[in-house]
Design a protein around this motif. Sequence first.
Motif, PDB file in Angstrom:
ATOM      1  N   VAL A 118       0.839  -1.200   0.000  1.00  0.00           N
ATOM      2  CA  VAL A 118       0.000   0.000   0.000  1.00  0.00           C
ATOM      3  C   VAL A 118       0.877   1.255   0.000  1.00  0.00           C
ATOM      4  O   VAL A 118       0.612   2.220  -0.721  1.00  0.00           O
ATOM      5  CB  VAL A 118      -0.944   0.010   1.218  1.00  0.00           C
ATOM      6  CG1 VAL A 118      -1.834   1.243   1.199  1.00  0.00           C
ATOM      7  CG2 VAL A 118      -1.787  -1.256   1.256  1.00  0.00           C
ATOM      8  N   MET A 119       1.927   1.238   0.817  1.00  0.00           N
ATOM      9  CA  MET A 119       2.852   2.368   0.846  1.00  0.00           C
ATOM     10  C   MET A 119       3.444   2.625  -0.533  1.00  0.00           C
ATOM     11  O   MET A 119       3.500   3.767  -1.004  1.00  0.00           O
ATOM     12  CB  MET A 119       3.974   2.094   1.843  1.00  0.00           C
ATOM     13  CG  MET A 119       3.534   2.015   3.295  1.00  0.00           C
ATOM     14  SD  MET A 119       4.765   1.217   4.366  1.00  0.00           S
ATOM     15  CE  MET A 119       6.203   2.249   4.125  1.00  0.00           C
ATOM     16  N   ALA A 120       3.901   1.530  -1.187  1.00  0.00           N
ATOM     17  CA  ALA A 120       4.538   1.661  -2.495  1.00  0.00           C
ATOM     18  C   ALA A 120       3.555   2.181  -3.540  1.00  0.00           C
ATOM     19  O   ALA A 120       3.867   3.101  -4.307  1.00  0.00           O
ATOM     20  CB  ALA A 120       5.101   0.306  -2.926  1.00  0.00           C
ATOM     21  N   THR A 121       2.362   1.602  -3.562  1.00  0.00           N
ATOM     22  CA  THR A 121       1.368   2.007  -4.558  1.00  0.00           C
ATOM     23  C   THR A 121       0.880   3.427  -4.298  1.00  0.00           C
ATOM     24  O   THR A 121       0.691   4.212  -5.235  1.00  0.00           O
ATOM     25  CB  THR A 121       0.186   1.025  -4.550  1.00  0.00           C
ATOM     26  OG1 THR A 121       0.687  -0.317  -4.646  1.00  0.00           O
ATOM     27  CG2 THR A 121      -0.745   1.283  -5.706  1.00  0.00           C
ATOM     28  N   GLY A 122       0.723   3.761  -3.025  1.00  0.00           N
ATOM     29  CA  GLY A 122       0.280   5.110  -2.682  1.00  0.00           C
ATOM     30  C   GLY A 122       1.290   6.169  -3.067  1.00  0.00           C
ATOM     31  O   GLY A 122       0.936   7.221  -3.622  1.00  0.00           O
ATOM     32  N   ILE A 123       2.567   5.917  -2.806  1.00  0.00           N
ATOM     33  CA  ILE A 123       3.569   6.946  -3.119  1.00  0.00           C
ATOM     34  C   ILE A 123       3.809   7.036  -4.619  1.00  0.00           C
ATOM     35  O   ILE A 123       4.128   8.115  -5.147  1.00  0.00           O
ATOM     36  CB  ILE A 123       4.885   6.702  -2.352  1.00  0.00           C
ATOM     37  CG1 ILE A 123       5.714   7.993  -2.322  1.00  0.00           C
ATOM     38  CG2 ILE A 123       5.677   5.563  -2.942  1.00  0.00           C
ATOM     39  CD1 ILE A 123       5.029   9.191  -1.692  1.00  0.00           C
ATOM     40  N   VAL A 124       3.642   5.912  -5.336  1.00  0.00           N
ATOM     41  CA  VAL A 124       3.710   5.979  -6.798  1.00  0.00           C
ATOM     42  C   VAL A 124       2.570   6.851  -7.324  1.00  0.00           C
ATOM     43  O   VAL A 124       2.750   7.640  -8.258  1.00  0.00           O
ATOM     44  CB  VAL A 124       3.667   4.561  -7.408  1.00  0.00           C
ATOM     45  CG1 VAL A 124       3.366   4.617  -8.911  1.00  0.00           C
ATOM     46  CG2 VAL A 124       5.003   3.856  -7.189  1.00  0.00           C
ATOM     47  N   SER A 125       1.402   6.734  -6.694  1.00  0.00           N
ATOM     48  CA  SER A 125       0.277   7.603  -7.066  1.00  0.00           C
ATOM     49  C   SER A 125       0.621   9.074  -6.829  1.00  0.00           C
ATOM     50  O   SER A 125       0.351   9.931  -7.673  1.00  0.00           O
ATOM     51  CB  SER A 125      -0.969   7.214  -6.266  1.00  0.00           C
ATOM     52  OG  SER A 125      -2.026   8.119  -6.513  1.00  0.00           O
ATOM     53  N   VAL A 126       1.237   9.368  -5.690  1.00  0.00           N
ATOM     54  CA  VAL A 126       1.645  10.747  -5.388  1.00  0.00           C
ATOM     55  C   VAL A 126       2.639  11.247  -6.428  1.00  0.00           C
ATOM     56  O   VAL A 126       2.507  12.352  -6.973  1.00  0.00           O
ATOM     57  CB  VAL A 126       2.262  10.837  -3.977  1.00  0.00           C
ATOM     58  CG1 VAL A 126       2.883  12.214  -3.752  1.00  0.00           C
ATOM     59  CG2 VAL A 126       1.206  10.556  -2.909  1.00  0.00           C
ATOM     60  N   GLY A 127       3.655  10.423  -6.727  1.00  0.00           N
ATOM     61  CA  GLY A 127       4.668  10.832  -7.692  1.00  0.00           C
ATOM     62  C   GLY A 127       4.096  11.051  -9.077  1.00  0.00           C
ATOM     63  O   GLY A 127       4.441  12.028  -9.762  1.00  0.00           O
ATOM     64  N   LEU A 128       3.217  10.151  -9.509  1.00  0.00           N
ATOM     65  CA  LEU A 128       2.586  10.320 -10.820  1.00  0.00           C
ATOM     66  C   LEU A 128       1.752  11.598 -10.868  1.00  0.00           C
ATOM     67  O   LEU A 128       1.730  12.303 -11.889  1.00  0.00           O
ATOM     68  CB  LEU A 128       1.711   9.109 -11.139  1.00  0.00           C
ATOM     69  CG  LEU A 128       2.457   7.828 -11.524  1.00  0.00           C
ATOM     70  CD1 LEU A 128       1.506   6.633 -11.519  1.00  0.00           C
ATOM     71  CD2 LEU A 128       3.108   7.973 -12.897  1.00  0.00           C
ATOM     72  N   GLY A 129       1.086  11.911  -9.768  1.00  0.00           N
ATOM     73  CA  GLY A 129       0.329  13.157  -9.708  1.00  0.00           C
ATOM     74  C   GLY A 129       1.233  14.368  -9.829  1.00  0.00           C
ATOM     75  O   GLY A 129       0.920  15.336 -10.541  1.00  0.00           O
ATOM     76  N   GLN A 130       2.369  14.343  -9.149  1.00  0.00           N
ATOM     77  CA  GLN A 130       3.328  15.440  -9.241  1.00  0.00           C
ATOM     78  C   GLN A 130       3.890  15.579 -10.653  1.00  0.00           C
ATOM     79  O   GLN A 130       4.188  16.685 -11.098  1.00  0.00           O
ATOM     80  CB  GLN A 130       4.481  15.206  -8.263  1.00  0.00           C
ATOM     81  CG  GLN A 130       4.109  15.358  -6.800  1.00  0.00           C
ATOM     82  CD  GLN A 130       5.268  14.986  -5.895  1.00  0.00           C
ATOM     83  OE1 GLN A 130       5.770  13.863  -5.927  1.00  0.00           O
ATOM     84  NE2 GLN A 130       5.708  15.923  -5.072  1.00  0.00           N
ATOM     85  N   ALA A 131       4.040  14.441 -11.356  1.00  0.00           N
ATOM     86  CA  ALA A 131       4.605  14.455 -12.707  1.00  0.00           C
ATOM     87  C   ALA A 131       3.557  14.783 -13.776  1.00  0.00           C
ATOM     88  O   ALA A 131       3.897  14.875 -14.960  1.00  0.00           O
ATOM     89  CB  ALA A 131       5.246  13.098 -13.014  1.00  0.00           C
ATOM     90  N   GLY A 132       2.306  14.943 -13.360  1.00  0.00           N
ATOM     91  CA  GLY A 132       1.260  15.317 -14.303  1.00  0.00           C
ATOM     92  C   GLY A 132       0.523  14.159 -14.940  1.00  0.00           C
ATOM     93  O   GLY A 132      -0.350  14.371 -15.785  1.00  0.00           O
ATOM     94  N   ALA A 133       0.832  12.913 -14.552  1.00  0.00           N
ATOM     95  CA  ALA A 133       0.143  11.741 -15.105  1.00  0.00           C
ATOM     96  C   ALA A 133      -1.061  11.419 -14.224  1.00  0.00           C
ATOM     97  O   ALA A 133      -1.085  10.420 -13.489  1.00  0.00           O
ATOM     98  CB  ALA A 133       1.104  10.558 -15.193  1.00  0.00           C
ATOM     99  N   GLU A 134      -2.073  12.264 -14.295  1.00  0.00           N
ATOM    100  CA  GLU A 134      -3.177  12.210 -13.344  1.00  0.00           C
ATOM    101  C   GLU A 134      -4.009  10.929 -13.460  1.00  0.00           C
ATOM    102  O   GLU A 134      -4.419  10.356 -12.452  1.00  0.00           O
ATOM    103  CB  GLU A 134      -4.083  13.426 -13.529  1.00  0.00           C
ATOM    104  CG  GLU A 134      -5.094  13.633 -12.425  1.00  0.00           C
ATOM    105  CD  GLU A 134      -4.454  13.834 -11.052  1.00  0.00           C
ATOM    106  OE1 GLU A 134      -5.061  13.396 -10.063  1.00  0.00           O
ATOM    107  OE2 GLU A 134      -3.353  14.426 -10.981  1.00  0.00           O
ATOM    108  N   THR A 135      -4.258  10.469 -14.685  1.00  0.00           N
ATOM    109  CA  THR A 135      -5.064   9.265 -14.850  1.00  0.00           C
ATOM    110  C   THR A 135      -4.380   8.050 -14.224  1.00  0.00           C
ATOM    111  O   THR A 135      -4.999   7.290 -13.469  1.00  0.00           O
ATOM    112  CB  THR A 135      -5.328   8.995 -16.345  1.00  0.00           C
ATOM    113  OG1 THR A 135      -6.036  10.112 -16.910  1.00  0.00           O
ATOM    114  CG2 THR A 135      -6.162   7.731 -16.519  1.00  0.00           C
ATOM    115  N   LEU A 136      -3.102   7.862 -14.525  1.00  0.00           N
ATOM    116  CA  LEU A 136      -2.355   6.754 -13.927  1.00  0.00           C
ATOM    117  C   LEU A 136      -2.272   6.903 -12.420  1.00  0.00           C
ATOM    118  O   LEU A 136      -2.338   5.916 -11.681  1.00  0.00           O
ATOM    119  CB  LEU A 136      -0.948   6.691 -14.526  1.00  0.00           C
ATOM    120  CG  LEU A 136      -0.842   6.222 -15.979  1.00  0.00           C
ATOM    121  CD1 LEU A 136       0.603   6.301 -16.457  1.00  0.00           C
ATOM    122  CD2 LEU A 136      -1.362   4.797 -16.129  1.00  0.00           C
ATOM    123  N   SER A 137      -2.141   8.141 -11.959  1.00  0.00           N
ATOM    124  CA  SER A 137      -2.075   8.396 -10.525  1.00  0.00           C
ATOM    125  C   SER A 137      -3.347   7.934  -9.827  1.00  0.00           C
ATOM    126  O   SER A 137      -3.294   7.306  -8.765  1.00  0.00           O
ATOM    127  CB  SER A 137      -1.849   9.887 -10.269  1.00  0.00           C
ATOM    128  OG  SER A 137      -1.946  10.175  -8.888  1.00  0.00           O
TER     129      SER A 137
END
Length: 321
Positions: free
Chosen positions: A22-41
């Motif tokens: 959960v930690m890994a998937t959650g922080i990947v979501s945060v990083g993708l959001g920061q990088a502008g990949a909102e759908t994947l996030s």
Amino acid sequence: MSGISPVRAWWAQRPPAAGAAVMATGIVSVGLGQAGAETLSRIALVLACVAWVGLAANFVLRLTLDRPRWLTEARTPGALTAVAATTVLGTRFSLLGRQPLAEALLALAAVLWPPLLVLVVRHWRGRMPGAVFLGCVATEGLAVLGATLAAALSTAWLAHLALVLFWLGLALYGLAVPHFAWRQVVEGPGDQWVAGGALAISALAGAKLLAADSARLYLWNDDDRGVLRTVSVALLILDLAWYVVLLAAEVARPRPRYDVRRWATVFPMGMTAAATLSVAAVCLPWLDGLGRVLVWVAVAAWLAVAAGAVLTTRAALGKAS
């Protein structure tokens, strides 16, 4: 119906360290959001939420129906993934503007944190794997979520509390260092990366504290900001150094076999990306490009570990049925 029982039996055996998924998937979501990949996030966030709900149900069932097992597992460092995972999800929800939900997750994490931290720290022993740094990770997770909410809600007391947790988390890191078995760098099954990931989440907490300041709140004077900026950058540099060392160790001595602790490799990778982007946003903009690259490295690592998890689970269920 015959396929349900093996699934339930397999799920019931998930160790506390499974919270690292959960930690890994959650922080990947945060990083993708920061990088502008909102759908994947958002896709990653949904996956993290589903896993969190399942693990939370396990946590409650063991607490109410199998207290001896719960107490045994609560003494292990992996138990603190419950706190860290909850704060990571809360941070993502806060960034999406879902402040009431983020506040609820902060309250839940704050309730879980003291008893689990005390149980875990009391049972530290001589030489331990990288999971020994989860005390720092859980504490800094509270600092990150507190600072993120303080910025969103313009709440000064929450920012000041997050600052206390930030320094406490660094103290816990220092206390954990003598307990870390350094041979884990080249022998560890995955959680050795938490030694660097704890510094990454600390750097992220520092960046979030800096970002929480505003003319309305006036949280920090120039000296305070200078110290926070210096410490955050120093933590990020140390984290990046750990990243290089740990990656080199993986290349020198490959450990391709899947282990649930491999999620504790993905989490520091994703956290390093998020911390790099956050530090870039508050004081070192030239780091933005590196942070974006690291986001996709973390995504690739997540996909590799997820594939290993799926194959291992299928094999386990096949044997059970």
